[in-house]
Design an enzyme around this catalytic site. Structure first.
Site, PDB file in Angstrom:
ATOM      1  N   ASP A 148      36.278 145.966  60.892  1.00  0.00           N
ATOM      2  CA  ASP A 148      36.359 145.663  62.321  1.00  0.00           C
ATOM      3  C   ASP A 148      37.462 144.645  62.537  1.00  0.00           C
ATOM      4  O   ASP A 148      37.581 143.684  61.774  1.00  0.00           O
ATOM      5  CB  ASP A 148      35.042 145.081  62.843  1.00  0.00           C
ATOM      6  CG  ASP A 148      33.968 146.138  63.065  1.00  0.00           C
ATOM      7  OD1 ASP A 148      34.230 147.319  62.837  1.00  0.00           O
ATOM      8  OD2 ASP A 148      32.864 145.755  63.472  1.00  0.00           O
ATOM      9  N   LYS A 181      40.539 155.185  64.182  1.00  0.00           N
ATOM     10  CA  LYS A 181      40.124 153.964  64.870  1.00  0.00           C
ATOM     11  C   LYS A 181      39.198 154.285  66.039  1.00  0.00           C
ATOM     12  O   LYS A 181      39.363 155.314  66.705  1.00  0.00           O
ATOM     13  CB  LYS A 181      41.342 153.208  65.423  1.00  0.00           C
ATOM     14  CG  LYS A 181      42.315 152.747  64.367  1.00  0.00           C
ATOM     15  CD  LYS A 181      43.532 152.101  64.999  1.00  0.00           C
ATOM     16  CE  LYS A 181      44.533 151.680  63.944  1.00  0.00           C
ATOM     17  NZ  LYS A 181      45.770 151.164  64.550  1.00  0.00           N
ATOM     18  N   TYR A 198      38.490 146.856  67.477  1.00  0.00           N
ATOM     19  CA  TYR A 198      38.554 148.198  66.926  1.00  0.00           C
ATOM     20  C   TYR A 198      37.998 148.283  65.524  1.00  0.00           C
ATOM     21  O   TYR A 198      38.080 147.353  64.750  1.00  0.00           O
ATOM     22  CB  TYR A 198      39.954 148.794  66.998  1.00  0.00           C
ATOM     23  CG  TYR A 198      41.070 147.985  66.398  1.00  0.00           C
ATOM     24  CD1 TYR A 198      41.631 148.354  65.179  1.00  0.00           C
ATOM     25  CD2 TYR A 198      41.603 146.885  67.064  1.00  0.00           C
ATOM     26  CE1 TYR A 198      42.683 147.643  64.634  1.00  0.00           C
ATOM     27  CE2 TYR A 198      42.653 146.179  66.531  1.00  0.00           C
ATOM     28  CZ  TYR A 198      43.195 146.560  65.310  1.00  0.00           C
ATOM     29  OH  TYR A 198      44.232 145.849  64.773  1.00  0.00           O
ATOM     30  N   ASP A 221      57.468 145.245  65.986  1.00  0.00           N
ATOM     31  CA  ASP A 221      57.342 146.374  66.907  1.00  0.00           C
ATOM     32  C   ASP A 221      58.661 146.739  67.583  1.00  0.00           C
ATOM     33  O   ASP A 221      58.854 147.887  67.994  1.00  0.00           O
ATOM     34  CB  ASP A 221      56.258 146.105  67.947  1.00  0.00           C
ATOM     35  CG  ASP A 221      54.856 146.203  67.366  1.00  0.00           C
ATOM     36  OD1 ASP A 221      54.706 146.661  66.217  1.00  0.00           O
ATOM     37  OD2 ASP A 221      53.901 145.813  68.070  1.00  0.00           O
TER      38      ASP A 221
END
Length: 184
Positions: free
Chosen positions: A47, A71, A131, A169
């Protein structure tokens, strides 16, 4: 719980059964037996939780096999637009995406199977995002495609010029430059 199919085979939206009364509310956020029966058998092993502010964009992430992850995500405080992009070579929906708003109000969850890149943007002042993953994080298996790739056709619902992204990213390739490790 109610399972809502999406326009792409695999990812589904999960609407929990909410019990409201004068004290507040209660709902079962996860039940392995029910999930395995209504969605697919998955053994979640980790988690994770993140907190982000408005305009933060995270993604579009995945882990390469053999460390690929499915997920189950939800937003427990605030609002996010959550997105899954099909990156399975040979899939009729390769490069297509599913987007769903997850919030503390709607209490929806989103299941993203292996073979999809995942990302989200925060639409509220802050958001607390949780998630479950069915495989452990493996830094050497990190992968991603650009969350800012216009060819994906994603309406992020914010001014992208004001988005906050990590350095990692910002460096992901566009889908057209990407060689997917997943097959349909």
């Amino acid at each position: 719980m109610e399972v809502i199919k999406t326009s792409i085979e695999g990812p589904v939206i999960i609407k929990p059964r909410i019990f409201d009364d004068a004290r507040g509310y209660f709902y079962e956020s996860y039940n392995k037996k029910v999930f395995d029966e209504l969605v697919e058998p998955v053994d979640f092993v980790q988690d994770n939780q993140s907190m982000s502010s408005f305009g933060v964009m995270r993604g579009l992430h995945f882990q390469r096999p053999p460390h690929a992850q499915a997920k189950l995500v939800r937003c427990i405080q605030g609002r996010v637009l959550d997105v899954a992009v099909d990156i399975r070579k040979g899939s009729p929906t390769y490069g297509k995406h599913v987007a769903v708003e997850l919030s503390e109000e709607n209490k929806l969850q989103f299941f993203i199977p292996r073979g999809f890149a995942h990302g989200f943007v925060v639409l509220s002042e802050t958001a607390l995002f949780q998630y479950k993953c069915d495989n452990y994080y493996a830094p050497e298996a990190d992968g991603g495609i650009s969350i800012l790739d216009d060819s994906l056709g994603i309406d992020w619902q914010i001014n992208i010029k004001e988005a906050l992204l990590s350095d990692k990213d910002k460096k992901h390739p566009l889908l057209a430059e990407f060689d997917s490790p997943f097959s349909f």
